[in-house]
Design a protein around this motif. Structure first.
Motif, PDB file in Angstrom:
ATOM      1  N   PRO A  39       0.402  -1.268  -0.201  1.00  0.00           N
ATOM      2  CA  PRO A  39      -0.157  -0.014  -0.138  1.00  0.00           C
ATOM      3  C   PRO A  39       0.415   1.359   0.101  1.00  0.00           C
ATOM      4  O   PRO A  39       0.222   2.028  -0.737  1.00  0.00           O
ATOM      5  CB  PRO A  39      -1.141  -0.244   1.411  1.00  0.00           C
ATOM      6  CG  PRO A  39      -1.297  -0.895   1.464  1.00  0.00           C
ATOM      7  CD  PRO A  39       0.088  -2.163   1.081  1.00  0.00           C
ATOM      8  N   PRO A  40       2.394   1.456   0.749  1.00  0.00           N
ATOM      9  CA  PRO A  40       2.420   3.046   0.482  1.00  0.00           C
ATOM     10  C   PRO A  40       3.344   3.486  -0.906  1.00  0.00           C
ATOM     11  O   PRO A  40       3.123   4.073  -1.085  1.00  0.00           O
ATOM     12  CB  PRO A  40       3.768   2.807   1.517  1.00  0.00           C
ATOM     13  CG  PRO A  40       3.491   1.429   2.418  1.00  0.00           C
ATOM     14  CD  PRO A  40       2.460   1.096   1.507  1.00  0.00           C
ATOM     15  N   LEU A  41       3.121   2.328  -1.761  1.00  0.00           N
ATOM     16  CA  LEU A  41       3.768   1.901  -3.116  1.00  0.00           C
ATOM     17  C   LEU A  41       2.897   2.494  -3.645  1.00  0.00           C
ATOM     18  O   LEU A  41       3.380   3.496  -4.656  1.00  0.00           O
ATOM     19  CB  LEU A  41       4.937   1.007  -3.973  1.00  0.00           C
ATOM     20  CG  LEU A  41       5.339   0.506  -2.962  1.00  0.00           C
ATOM     21  CD1 LEU A  41       6.369  -1.296  -4.056  1.00  0.00           C
ATOM     22  CD2 LEU A  41       6.813   1.465  -2.812  1.00  0.00           C
ATOM     23  N   ILE A  68      -3.953   7.907  -1.761  1.00  0.00           N
ATOM     24  CA  ILE A  68      -3.605   7.258  -0.249  1.00  0.00           C
ATOM     25  C   ILE A  68      -4.606   7.552   0.836  1.00  0.00           C
ATOM     26  O   ILE A  68      -4.899   6.557   1.680  1.00  0.00           O
ATOM     27  CB  ILE A  68      -3.583   9.261   0.079  1.00  0.00           C
ATOM     28  CG1 ILE A  68      -2.071   9.425  -0.461  1.00  0.00           C
ATOM     29  CG2 ILE A  68      -3.289   9.207   2.029  1.00  0.00           C
ATOM     30  CD1 ILE A  68      -1.719  11.359  -0.340  1.00  0.00           C
ATOM     31  N   CYS A  69      -6.334   7.919  -0.003  1.00  0.00           N
ATOM     32  CA  CYS A  69      -7.589   7.562   0.437  1.00  0.00           C
ATOM     33  C   CYS A  69      -7.784   6.083   0.718  1.00  0.00           C
ATOM     34  O   CYS A  69      -7.832   5.367   1.879  1.00  0.00           O
ATOM     35  CB  CYS A  69      -8.544   7.417  -0.118  1.00  0.00           C
ATOM     36  SG  CYS A  69      -9.350   9.547   0.328  1.00  0.00           S
ATOM     37  N   TRP A  70      -6.776   5.199  -0.485  1.00  0.00           N
ATOM     38  CA  TRP A  70      -7.219   3.626  -0.452  1.00  0.00           C
ATOM     39  C   TRP A  70      -5.907   3.034   1.046  1.00  0.00           C
ATOM     40  O   TRP A  70      -6.581   2.088   1.108  1.00  0.00           O
ATOM     41  CB  TRP A  70      -7.084   3.142  -2.069  1.00  0.00           C
ATOM     42  CG  TRP A  70      -8.301   3.442  -2.770  1.00  0.00           C
ATOM     43  CD1 TRP A  70      -8.656   4.201  -3.424  1.00  0.00           C
ATOM     44  CD2 TRP A  70      -9.623   2.250  -2.213  1.00  0.00           C
ATOM     45  NE1 TRP A  70      -9.725   4.028  -3.836  1.00  0.00           N
ATOM     46  CE2 TRP A  70     -10.106   2.803  -3.327  1.00  0.00           C
ATOM     47  CE3 TRP A  70      -9.259   1.174  -1.710  1.00  0.00           C
ATOM     48  CZ2 TRP A  70     -11.359   2.185  -3.445  1.00  0.00           C
ATOM     49  CZ3 TRP A  70     -10.445   0.724  -1.427  1.00  0.00           C
ATOM     50  CH2 TRP A  70     -11.265   1.158  -2.848  1.00  0.00           C
ATOM     51  N   THR A  71      -4.840   3.694   0.531  1.00  0.00           N
ATOM     52  CA  THR A  71      -4.057   3.262   1.298  1.00  0.00           C
ATOM     53  C   THR A  71      -4.021   3.830   2.609  1.00  0.00           C
ATOM     54  O   THR A  71      -4.282   2.836   3.319  1.00  0.00           O
ATOM     55  CB  THR A  71      -3.056   4.086   1.255  1.00  0.00           C
ATOM     56  OG1 THR A  71      -1.939   4.143   0.100  1.00  0.00           O
ATOM     57  CG2 THR A  71      -1.328   3.226   2.216  1.00  0.00           C
ATOM     58  N   LEU A  75      -4.715   0.620   5.578  1.00  0.00           N
ATOM     59  CA  LEU A  75      -4.205   0.334   6.649  1.00  0.00           C
ATOM     60  C   LEU A  75      -5.262  -0.044   7.951  1.00  0.00           C
ATOM     61  O   LEU A  75      -5.347  -1.285   8.367  1.00  0.00           O
ATOM     62  CB  LEU A  75      -3.398   1.547   7.521  1.00  0.00           C
ATOM     63  CG  LEU A  75      -3.043   1.603   8.573  1.00  0.00           C
ATOM     64  CD1 LEU A  75      -1.784   0.593   8.526  1.00  0.00           C
ATOM     65  CD2 LEU A  75      -2.927   3.173   8.982  1.00  0.00           C
ATOM     66  N   PHE A  76      -6.439   0.434   7.691  1.00  0.00           N
ATOM     67  CA  PHE A  76      -7.622   0.281   8.528  1.00  0.00           C
ATOM     68  C   PHE A  76      -8.169  -1.474   8.879  1.00  0.00           C
ATOM     69  O   PHE A  76      -9.143  -2.085   9.446  1.00  0.00           O
ATOM     70  CB  PHE A  76      -8.853   0.874   8.658  1.00  0.00           C
ATOM     71  CG  PHE A  76     -10.065   0.860   9.391  1.00  0.00           C
ATOM     72  CD1 PHE A  76      -9.959   1.459  10.081  1.00  0.00           C
ATOM     73  CD2 PHE A  76     -10.868   0.180   8.510  1.00  0.00           C
ATOM     74  CE1 PHE A  76     -11.512   0.922  11.382  1.00  0.00           C
ATOM     75  CE2 PHE A  76     -11.901   0.430   9.611  1.00  0.00           C
ATOM     76  CZ  PHE A  76     -12.189   0.087  10.835  1.00  0.00           C
ATOM     77  N   LEU A  82      -6.273  -8.629  12.235  1.00  0.00           N
ATOM     78  CA  LEU A  82      -5.062  -8.899  13.074  1.00  0.00           C
ATOM     79  C   LEU A  82      -6.144  -8.450  14.264  1.00  0.00           C
ATOM     80  O   LEU A  82      -5.757  -9.913  15.219  1.00  0.00           O
ATOM     81  CB  LEU A  82      -4.476  -7.339  13.594  1.00  0.00           C
ATOM     82  CG  LEU A  82      -3.315  -7.869  12.310  1.00  0.00           C
ATOM     83  CD1 LEU A  82      -1.645  -6.933  12.264  1.00  0.00           C
ATOM     84  CD2 LEU A  82      -2.294  -9.187  12.262  1.00  0.00           C
ATOM     85  N   ILE A  83      -6.737  -7.582  14.141  1.00  0.00           N
ATOM     86  CA  ILE A  83      -8.084  -7.746  15.514  1.00  0.00           C
ATOM     87  C   ILE A  83      -8.590  -8.766  15.096  1.00  0.00           C
ATOM     88  O   ILE A  83      -9.178  -9.593  16.755  1.00  0.00           O
ATOM     89  CB  ILE A  83      -8.509  -6.298  15.428  1.00  0.00           C
ATOM     90  CG1 ILE A  83      -8.104  -5.396  16.314  1.00  0.00           C
ATOM     91  CG2 ILE A  83      -9.920  -6.587  16.995  1.00  0.00           C
ATOM     92  CD1 ILE A  83      -8.497  -4.358  16.169  1.00  0.00           C
ATOM     93  N   LEU A  84      -9.278  -9.354  14.874  1.00  0.00           N
ATOM     94  CA  LEU A  84     -10.396 -10.729  14.273  1.00  0.00           C
ATOM     95  C   LEU A  84      -9.003 -11.212  14.813  1.00  0.00           C
ATOM     96  O   LEU A  84      -9.849 -12.905  15.667  1.00  0.00           O
ATOM     97  CB  LEU A  84     -10.734 -10.712  13.325  1.00  0.00           C
ATOM     98  CG  LEU A  84     -12.349  -9.437  12.891  1.00  0.00           C
ATOM     99  CD1 LEU A  84     -12.293  -9.471  11.391  1.00  0.00           C
ATOM    100  CD2 LEU A  84     -13.469  -9.577  13.660  1.00  0.00           C
ATOM    101  N   ASN A  85      -8.804 -11.580  14.554  1.00  0.00           N
ATOM    102  CA  ASN A  85      -7.583 -13.363  14.463  1.00  0.00           C
ATOM    103  C   ASN A  85      -6.895 -13.230  16.094  1.00  0.00           C
ATOM    104  O   ASN A  85      -6.652 -14.175  16.448  1.00  0.00           O
ATOM    105  CB  ASN A  85      -5.888 -13.379  13.212  1.00  0.00           C
ATOM    106  CG  ASN A  85      -6.617 -13.698  12.156  1.00  0.00           C
ATOM    107  OD1 ASN A  85      -8.279 -13.595  11.870  1.00  0.00           O
ATOM    108  ND2 ASN A  85      -6.560 -13.166  11.109  1.00  0.00           N
TER     109      ASN A  85
END
Length: 121
Positions: A39-41, A68-71, A75-76, A82-85
């Motif tokens: 995503p940063p690329l 930038i919005c898609w990045t 991230l969200f 990660l929180i779910l897993n």
């Protein structure tokens, strides 16, 4: 108010751009496609070409702001997975579907923007 009426007219803005500028708009947009897997690329590649080739028009700035919005969305969604897993101990095959769907949707947005002549301003 000090704003001209022509500012709000959405006439054919594509006709006011020269073909070289339209070509660079598409190149800047398509550079986000290989960067969508990291995503940063998807922001840095179009931004770098935009400034190296001095193509600082409104369309390119809009394309970079979309990425930038898609990045930020990526991230969200990554944090949600990660929180779910890890924290909520949700072990499902569908949690990995979230980033995959995001990648597919980002690819659709990039190719859609490349196929139209210019983004609406």
């Amino acid at each position: 108010m000090g704003v001209e009426r022509s500012f709000f007219d959405e006439s054919n803005a594509a006709e006011s751009l020269d073909p070289d500028e339209l070509k660079w708009n598409k190149i800047v947009n398509m550079l986000a496609l290989p960067g969508s897997f990291l995503p940063p690329l998807n922001v840095l590649l179009p931004w770098a070409i935009m400034y190296l080739k001095k193509q600082n028009n409104r369309v390119n700035k809009k394309l970079v702001s979309i990425q930038i919005c898609w990045t930020l969305v990526a991230l969200f969604l990554f944090v949600i997975v990660l929180i779910l897993n890890d924290w909520l101990d949700v072990k499902s095959q569908f949690t990995m579907l979230i980033p995959i769907l995001w990648l597919m949707l980002n690819t659709v947005v990039i190719t859609r923007n490349a196929m139209i002549k210019i983004l609406p301003l």
